[in-house]
Motif scaffolding. Sequence first.
Motif, mmCIF file in Angstrom:
data_model
loop_
_atom_site.group_PDB
_atom_site.id
_atom_site.type_symbol
_atom_site.label_atom_id
_atom_site.label_comp_id
_atom_site.label_asym_id
_atom_site.label_seq_id
_atom_site.Cartn_x
_atom_site.Cartn_y
_atom_site.Cartn_z
ATOM 1 N N PRO A 241 8.732 12.020 -13.698
ATOM 2 C CA PRO A 241 8.086 13.322 -13.911
ATOM 3 C C PRO A 241 7.110 13.313 -15.079
ATOM 4 O O PRO A 241 6.202 14.134 -15.126
ATOM 5 C CB PRO A 241 9.279 14.244 -14.196
ATOM 6 N N GLN A 242 7.285 12.371 -16.009
ATOM 7 C CA GLN A 242 6.464 12.379 -17.219
ATOM 8 C C GLN A 242 4.990 12.180 -16.916
ATOM 9 O O GLN A 242 4.134 12.872 -17.481
ATOM 10 C CB GLN A 242 6.955 11.303 -18.188
ATOM 11 N N SER A 243 4.664 11.244 -16.028
ATOM 12 C CA SER A 243 3.255 10.999 -15.729
ATOM 13 C C SER A 243 2.600 12.194 -15.063
ATOM 14 O O SER A 243 1.382 12.386 -15.163
ATOM 15 C CB SER A 243 3.115 9.757 -14.847
ATOM 16 N N GLY A 244 3.381 13.001 -14.386
ATOM 17 C CA GLY A 244 2.827 14.206 -13.785
ATOM 18 C C GLY A 244 2.584 15.310 -14.791
ATOM 19 O O GLY A 244 1.705 16.154 -14.595
ATOM 20 N N LEU A 245 3.352 15.314 -15.866
ATOM 21 C CA LEU A 245 3.211 16.353 -16.879
ATOM 22 C C LEU A 245 2.113 16.048 -17.887
ATOM 23 O O LEU A 245 1.530 16.962 -18.468
ATOM 24 C CB LEU A 245 4.535 16.539 -17.630
ATOM 25 N N ARG A 246 1.827 14.768 -18.093
ATOM 26 C CA ARG A 246 0.930 14.358 -19.175
ATOM 27 C C ARG A 246 -0.517 14.237 -18.725
ATOM 28 O O ARG A 246 -0.799 13.946 -17.560
ATOM 29 C CB ARG A 246 1.362 13.005 -19.749
ATOM 30 N N ILE A 247 -1.413 14.434 -19.681
ATOM 31 C CA ILE A 247 -2.813 14.094 -19.457
ATOM 32 C C ILE A 247 -2.946 12.569 -19.487
ATOM 33 O O ILE A 247 -2.039 11.861 -19.920
ATOM 34 C CB ILE A 247 -3.713 14.738 -20.519
ATOM 35 N N GLY B 110 12.529 27.787 -29.061
ATOM 36 C CA GLY B 110 12.723 26.497 -29.711
ATOM 37 C C GLY B 110 13.478 25.510 -28.842
ATOM 38 O O GLY B 110 13.141 24.315 -28.790
ATOM 39 N N THR B 111 14.497 25.984 -28.127
ATOM 40 C CA THR B 111 15.239 25.098 -27.222
ATOM 41 C C THR B 111 14.372 24.659 -26.049
ATOM 42 O O THR B 111 14.406 23.497 -25.630
ATOM 43 C CB THR B 111 16.502 25.808 -26.711
ATOM 44 N N SER B 112 13.589 25.576 -25.518
ATOM 45 C CA SER B 112 12.665 25.221 -24.432
ATOM 46 C C SER B 112 11.650 24.191 -24.906
ATOM 47 O O SER B 112 11.271 23.280 -24.153
ATOM 48 C CB SER B 112 11.949 26.474 -23.922
ATOM 49 N N ALA B 113 11.208 24.313 -26.157
ATOM 50 C CA ALA B 113 10.268 23.342 -26.713
ATOM 51 C C ALA B 113 10.901 21.962 -26.797
ATOM 52 O O ALA B 113 10.252 20.947 -26.498
ATOM 53 C CB ALA B 113 9.807 23.793 -28.093
ATOM 54 N N LEU B 114 12.163 21.886 -27.199
ATOM 55 C CA LEU B 114 12.857 20.595 -27.263
ATOM 56 C C LEU B 114 12.948 19.951 -25.886
ATOM 57 O O LEU B 114 12.702 18.747 -25.727
ATOM 58 C CB LEU B 114 14.257 20.802 -27.844
ATOM 59 N N ILE B 115 13.254 20.733 -24.880
ATOM 60 C CA ILE B 115 13.336 20.213 -23.511
ATOM 61 C C ILE B 115 11.975 19.703 -23.053
ATOM 62 O O ILE B 115 11.859 18.604 -22.487
ATOM 63 C CB ILE B 115 13.852 21.316 -22.569
ATOM 64 N N ALA B 116 10.943 20.486 -23.300
ATOM 65 C CA ALA B 116 9.598 20.095 -22.868
ATOM 66 C C ALA B 116 9.145 18.819 -23.556
ATOM 67 O O ALA B 116 8.553 17.926 -22.921
ATOM 68 C CB ALA B 116 8.617 21.229 -23.150
ATOM 69 N N VAL B 117 9.411 18.693 -24.854
ATOM 70 C CA VAL B 117 8.988 17.506 -25.604
ATOM 71 C C VAL B 117 9.700 16.261 -25.087
ATOM 72 O O VAL B 117 9.091 15.191 -24.952
ATOM 73 C CB VAL B 117 9.255 17.709 -27.112
ATOM 74 N N LYS B 118 10.963 16.372 -24.792
ATOM 75 C CA LYS B 118 11.706 15.212 -24.291
ATOM 76 C C LYS B 118 11.188 14.776 -22.922
ATOM 77 O O LYS B 118 11.132 13.580 -22.626
ATOM 78 C CB LYS B 118 13.192 15.538 -24.203
ATOM 79 N N LEU B 119 10.795 15.707 -22.081
ATOM 80 C CA LEU B 119 10.313 15.347 -20.752
ATOM 81 C C LEU B 119 8.872 14.849 -20.775
ATOM 82 O O LEU B 119 8.516 13.938 -20.017
ATOM 83 C CB LEU B 119 10.434 16.546 -19.811
ATOM 84 N N VAL B 120 8.044 15.416 -21.626
ATOM 85 C CA VAL B 120 6.643 14.994 -21.650
ATOM 86 C C VAL B 120 6.448 13.742 -22.485
ATOM 87 O O VAL B 120 5.462 13.007 -22.302
ATOM 88 C CB VAL B 120 5.746 16.146 -22.167
#
Length: 610
Positions: free
Chosen positions: A380-386, A151-161
């Motif tokens: 980093p966001q544009s690299g992570l997103r479609i 769940g914590t990893s999901a929060l980190i991923a959502v904030k970055l993406v």
Amino acid sequence: IILTMQSGFGLLEMGSSSRGFEVNIMTKNAMDVVFGALTYWFVGYGLSYGEPSNPFMGMGNFMPDESHSHEESGLLYSQYIFQLSFACTATTIVSGAVAMRMRFFIYCAYSAYAVVVYSFVAHWVWAENGWLQSMGVFDFAGGGPVHLLGGTSALIAVKLVGPRTGYFERGHDRTRFAASSPASTLFGLFMLWWGWIGFNCGSTFGITGNRWIVATRVAMITINASSAGGAVSLLYTRWMTGGHQVRVHHLVNGILGALVSTSPTCAVIHSWQALIVGAIGAVLANFTNSLLKRLRVDDPVGAIGVHAGGAIWGYIAVGLFADGSLPGIKVMDGAFAGGGGKLLCVQLLAIVCIMAWAFVAVAPFFYLVGIIKSKDWKDPQSGLRITKEHELVGEDKYLHGIESPFDESMYFGRSGSTNSRSSDVSINGSGGSEERVGESTLNEKNDEENPHLSSDVTTSVLMADAMRVSCLKGAQLASFNTEKDLLDDEGNMDSTEADFIDNVRAGNLAHSANNDEEEGTRAGSRQLAMPKEDIRRRHSHNRRSRKGNSKPSSLGTLRSSATGIGTSTGVMGIRVQMPVESESPADTDDARVEETVCTKNNPLASAKYR
């Protein structure tokens, strides 16, 4: 049984996401097992339980294989498969949180890396010499290494993406973000629910001695807690909707939040205490997800509230309710069992350490992968997103080559497209009232709680999509016909057909669901049920007087409007505004409005040019 839960996670995530990502999501869940199993065999098991070891990590048994003794090999393999299922579960939590945004191959890389991150925490909590285990931390079935870490990893991923494009913009079209299949979400819940019994009971690692007593107690605690969570979630969703609705995501997330809360506690509490643990876990899961939406954190499936929120409460509940006198379990007494606050303190310490480990290990991974792809260390966001185009249409089409049978973009642009003026869809509600999709009809609290449409309107939208596309196809075909083509052989149309069209324009055929079925059928169904060869023959009133002056002209604006007969005849009314290709003064002066009645079996039942 636990690995079967991967199917439940996939169905729940798929049903909660928008249309056009179904295959993509299920494929990602398959990759969780593919890359998770490979990574766990190479390094994961050795980091978790390998010998020799230290309090921080294991340093042996990498790529486990046959041992010197056949019995030892059997024990090794059984433990390996069980722990692998836990590792894959910790990975897939992030999949739901970043659904419809993260690049597929970046997620595949994460699914391998996440197993390594999980293996360290598993060693701390469950290995005999793990440093948290040595301090007295108790976690029976993965509340910390699986759910809190995931769940914590999901929060980190959502904030970055970042959130879905347009999701938090005021006035956006909410139909684009509607859940594609709430029924699949519920089906996924059932698979997870029954799999959770194996998840918790299997943590006894056997039935010898008193282990069978622990396993049976765990099963009862799991059912009691989840049932209490479901009952409280039902009250919660009624309260949040003003007593009008029972929303699927409230029930699902509440039950799952209760199940997560049982993972650390199920072996050390009594059956009546399970009701308290499950009820609070359900409320915390739903409340956390509501809070995250207010903070503009976009988690389509509610994974953060369920897994992080439920796990934090589960760890605290161990410190409060744990009973060291129960057979088959060695644990310190909790605060309410006369043990003071020692166990509660070490449980809180474990929460802080596991969450800190997630930030230290997961955030740099997504940041580095993002800047490598974007080639911009500030972005980093544009690299992570479609891409936005992929996000609006769906990865099923672009990545997997699967064309949707009802692809709206073939007929008019999606929201945000440069070639579309609007997509104005309305559905006739009961009693003749009109309920517009895209405009919230609930109060402000309900609107913030659930960005999707209410369940009944969502179902109507899904039913209307196929009809809308059929209607658009018919309207497009009609727009290229000349007046000569639209008239019958004599250039006439009988009065009955003309009266019917006038009634459609005036809206006189719209009936509520409560109207007499025979009356509705008499008013319009008779005319709608027409053979295909007559589709292009039913048009405007007496055109003889204008026959000599009639001439085809281009349509600068084509507006297709349909008015339903009502639920008694099985017809749904829809209104669609087509894109504007050109709109010169001449086109505007000579513009004509085509009115189309669309049924399930007849894409173009009647048309009139004016």
